[in-house]
Motif scaffolding. Structure first.
Motif, mmCIF file in Angstrom:
data_model
loop_
_atom_site.group_PDB
_atom_site.id
_atom_site.type_symbol
_atom_site.label_atom_id
_atom_site.label_comp_id
_atom_site.label_asym_id
_atom_site.label_seq_id
_atom_site.Cartn_x
_atom_site.Cartn_y
_atom_site.Cartn_z
ATOM 1 N N ASP A 159 0.814 -1.208 0.000
ATOM 2 C CA ASP A 159 0.000 0.000 0.000
ATOM 3 C C ASP A 159 0.855 1.268 0.000
ATOM 4 O O ASP A 159 0.439 2.321 0.499
ATOM 5 C CB ASP A 159 -0.952 -0.005 1.204
ATOM 6 N N ALA A 160 2.065 1.153 -0.514
ATOM 7 C CA ALA A 160 2.965 2.306 -0.556
ATOM 8 C C ALA A 160 2.398 3.389 -1.473
ATOM 9 O O ALA A 160 1.801 3.088 -2.497
ATOM 10 C CB ALA A 160 4.333 1.864 -1.063
ATOM 11 N N SER A 161 2.621 4.640 -1.094
ATOM 12 C CA SER A 161 2.151 5.735 -1.947
ATOM 13 C C SER A 161 3.164 6.041 -3.049
ATOM 14 O O SER A 161 2.821 6.619 -4.069
ATOM 15 C CB SER A 161 1.901 6.988 -1.107
ATOM 16 N N THR A 162 4.414 5.635 -2.821
ATOM 17 C CA THR A 162 5.457 5.853 -3.830
ATOM 18 C C THR A 162 6.117 4.526 -4.188
ATOM 19 O O THR A 162 6.549 3.782 -3.302
ATOM 20 C CB THR A 162 6.526 6.834 -3.299
ATOM 21 N N LEU A 163 6.171 4.239 -5.482
ATOM 22 C CA LEU A 163 6.738 2.974 -5.958
ATOM 23 C C LEU A 163 7.953 3.238 -6.827
ATOM 24 O O LEU A 163 7.924 4.103 -7.704
ATOM 25 C CB LEU A 163 5.711 2.234 -6.819
ATOM 26 N N LEU A 164 9.013 2.478 -6.575
ATOM 27 C CA LEU A 164 10.195 2.512 -7.438
ATOM 28 C C LEU A 164 10.264 1.175 -8.158
ATOM 29 O O LEU A 164 10.364 0.137 -7.512
ATOM 30 C CB LEU A 164 11.480 2.681 -6.624
ATOM 31 N N LEU A 165 10.187 1.186 -9.465
ATOM 32 C CA LEU A 165 10.253 -0.064 -10.233
ATOM 33 C C LEU A 165 11.489 -0.030 -11.117
ATOM 34 O O LEU A 165 11.641 0.855 -11.969
ATOM 35 C CB LEU A 165 8.999 -0.234 -11.106
ATOM 36 N N ASP A 166 12.378 -0.998 -10.892
ATOM 37 C CA ASP A 166 13.646 -1.031 -11.623
ATOM 38 C C ASP A 166 13.565 -2.044 -12.767
ATOM 39 O O ASP A 166 13.586 -3.253 -12.538
ATOM 40 C CB ASP A 166 14.792 -1.393 -10.664
ATOM 41 N N GLU A 167 13.430 -1.537 -13.978
ATOM 42 C CA GLU A 167 13.351 -2.352 -15.188
ATOM 43 C C GLU A 167 12.335 -3.494 -15.075
ATOM 44 O O GLU A 167 12.693 -4.671 -15.207
ATOM 45 C CB GLU A 167 14.735 -2.909 -15.549
ATOM 46 N N PRO A 168 11.071 -3.150 -14.822
ATOM 47 C CA PRO A 168 10.059 -4.191 -14.625
ATOM 48 C C PRO A 168 9.824 -5.069 -15.855
ATOM 49 O O PRO A 168 9.286 -6.160 -15.719
ATOM 50 C CB PRO A 168 8.793 -3.406 -14.261
ATOM 51 N N THR A 169 10.227 -4.619 -17.035
ATOM 52 C CA THR A 169 9.974 -5.438 -18.227
ATOM 53 C C THR A 169 11.245 -6.085 -18.766
ATOM 54 O O THR A 169 11.220 -6.696 -19.837
ATOM 55 C CB THR A 169 9.336 -4.606 -19.369
ATOM 56 N N ALA A 170 12.360 -5.960 -18.044
ATOM 57 C CA ALA A 170 13.611 -6.550 -18.528
ATOM 58 C C ALA A 170 13.442 -8.050 -18.721
ATOM 59 O O ALA A 170 12.852 -8.727 -17.884
ATOM 60 C CB ALA A 170 14.735 -6.277 -17.537
ATOM 61 N N GLY A 171 13.922 -8.569 -19.842
ATOM 62 C CA GLY A 171 13.863 -10.004 -20.100
ATOM 63 C C GLY A 171 12.538 -10.486 -20.660
ATOM 64 O O GLY A 171 12.358 -11.680 -20.896
ATOM 65 N N MET A 172 11.587 -9.586 -20.873
ATOM 66 C CA MET A 172 10.290 -9.990 -21.448
ATOM 67 C C MET A 172 10.308 -9.786 -22.954
ATOM 68 O O MET A 172 11.036 -8.926 -23.461
ATOM 69 C CB MET A 172 9.153 -9.123 -20.878
ATOM 70 N N ASN A 173 9.473 -10.575 -23.643
ATOM 71 C CA ASN A 173 9.301 -10.289 -25.073
ATOM 72 C C ASN A 173 8.364 -9.087 -25.224
ATOM 73 O O ASN A 173 7.809 -8.589 -24.239
ATOM 74 C CB ASN A 173 8.809 -11.524 -25.837
ATOM 75 N N ARG A 174 8.200 -8.611 -26.452
ATOM 76 C CA ARG A 174 7.466 -7.352 -26.647
ATOM 77 C C ARG A 174 6.032 -7.428 -26.160
ATOM 78 O O ARG A 174 5.522 -6.490 -25.539
ATOM 79 C CB ARG A 174 7.501 -6.950 -28.130
ATOM 80 N N ALA A 175 5.380 -8.552 -26.440
ATOM 81 C CA ALA A 175 3.971 -8.682 -26.039
ATOM 82 C C ALA A 175 3.855 -8.691 -24.512
ATOM 83 O O ALA A 175 2.985 -8.021 -23.935
ATOM 84 C CB ALA A 175 3.382 -9.959 -26.629
ATOM 85 N N GLU A 176 4.764 -9.435 -23.861
ATOM 86 C CA GLU A 176 4.741 -9.482 -22.397
ATOM 87 C C GLU A 176 5.032 -8.104 -21.803
ATOM 88 O O GLU A 176 4.395 -7.680 -20.834
ATOM 89 C CB GLU A 176 5.800 -10.465 -21.880
ATOM 90 N N ALA A 177 6.006 -7.408 -22.414
ATOM 91 C CA ALA A 177 6.379 -6.085 -21.907
ATOM 92 C C ALA A 177 5.205 -5.113 -22.049
ATOM 93 O O ALA A 177 4.922 -4.330 -21.130
ATOM 94 C CB ALA A 177 7.602 -5.559 -22.647
ATOM 95 N N ALA A 178 4.503 -5.189 -23.172
ATOM 96 C CA ALA A 178 3.364 -4.295 -23.383
ATOM 97 C C ALA A 178 2.272 -4.566 -22.348
ATOM 98 O O ALA A 178 1.690 -3.640 -21.774
ATOM 99 C CB ALA A 178 2.810 -4.481 -24.801
ATOM 100 N N ARG A 179 2.024 -5.857 -22.095
ATOM 101 C CA ARG A 179 1.028 -6.222 -21.073
ATOM 102 C C ARG A 179 1.459 -5.720 -19.696
ATOM 103 O O ARG A 179 0.665 -5.176 -18.941
ATOM 104 C CB ARG A 179 0.854 -7.743 -21.031
#
Ligand SMILES: Nc1ncnc2c1ncn2[C@@H]1O[C@H](COP(=O)(O)OP(=O)(O)OP(=O)(O)O)[C@@H](O)[C@H]1O
Ligand SMILES: [Mg+2]
Length: 245
Positions: A159-179
């Protein structure tokens, strides 16, 4: 209005090497801010010191008006910050549900909440990140993209009000990254987001503002349109004419 997250002249040295060289940044509440820059620029190092994993050599980190520069990670989390790592960090031996449940209950450590309330919260989060049907399976059995979705669920469950996401789509293919990016957009609505992402198209579509970190310095900060038009950014990072529309 108080900014959600402020960095005041942050420096970080490892031995004699200065990795961060005076980073100033102010992120408004509810803003989606992307941090981009070449490999080794210092992006993950910056996340490490915002979240308390390491300490800055100089400067201050202020979260919702509170100086968190010298706090340990658990106290920073209680101040409303959650982060995900560049590599997936789920508890592989726990069920998908228990991963999220642990995160949900950690947030409310100082309030007595009925287990049923925490369970409900965990189910809501799993629904939001598209893993409701996998709740009882071991996290280890999820695909890589699903584990990254679970990483996001764990961050959201606090329930954090501030989120830090470090390369959340790294290693995904394009369709997965878009999702995954659609998911991030939907689930972070109303929160403050600082995201490191190498996919420029995704960054330009998602972010309200972008900061460009090169060799430990922010060389440009602005809206996607401003960053796209910035000659220094083109030169230092994006390459000639390769800026997505
Ligand atoms: N614990 C450490 N000790 C010494 N040097 C470190 C340490 N952690 C990171 N570095 C160095 O700091 C620099 C910045 O690393 P960092 O991981 O922050 O870059 P990054 O911008 O996240 O890169 P990437 O896009 O590849 O993830 C690199 O040169 C790295 O080798
Ligand atoms: Mg990194």
């Amino acid at each position: 209005m108080t900014a959600a997250l402020e960095l005041h002249h942050i420096t970080k040295r490892f031995g004699a090497t200065e990795i961060l060289r005076g980073v100033d940044l102010s992120i408004e509440k509810g803003e989606r801010h992307a941090l981009i820059g070449p490999n080794g620029a210092g992006k993950s190092t910056l996340f490490d010191l915002i979240s308390g994993r390491t300490r800055a050599s100089g400067g201050r980190v202020v979260l919702n008006g509170i100086d968190i520069s010298r706090m340990p990670p658990y106290r920073i989390a209680r101040c409303g910050l959650a982060r995900s790592f560049q590599t997936t960090s789920v508890f592989a031996g726990l069920s998908v549900f228990d991963n999220v449940r642990c995160a949900a209950s950690s947030r409310f450590f100082d309030r007595w909440l009925r287990p049923r309330v925490i369970d409900q919260r965990a189910h809501t989060i799993l629904d939001a990140v598209g893993l409701a049907s996998r709740a009882d399976e071991l996290a280890a059995s999820l695909s890589y993209a699903e584990q990254r979705a679970l990483d996001l669920g764990i961050a959201l469950a606090t329930d954090a009000s501030t989120l830090l996401l470090d390369e959340p789509t790294a290693g995904m293919n394009r369709a997965e990254a878009a999702r995954a990016l659609d998911l991030i957009r939907a689930t972070t609505e109303g929160r403050t987001l600082l995201i490191v992402e190498h996919d420029m198209e995704a960054v330009f579509a998602l972010a309200d503002r972008i900061s460009v970190l090169v060799r430990g310095r922010v060389i440009a900060m602005g809206t996607p349109a401003q960053i796209r038009a910035d000659a220094r950014v083109r030169e230092a990072y994006l390459g000639d004419g390769e800026v997505p529309r």
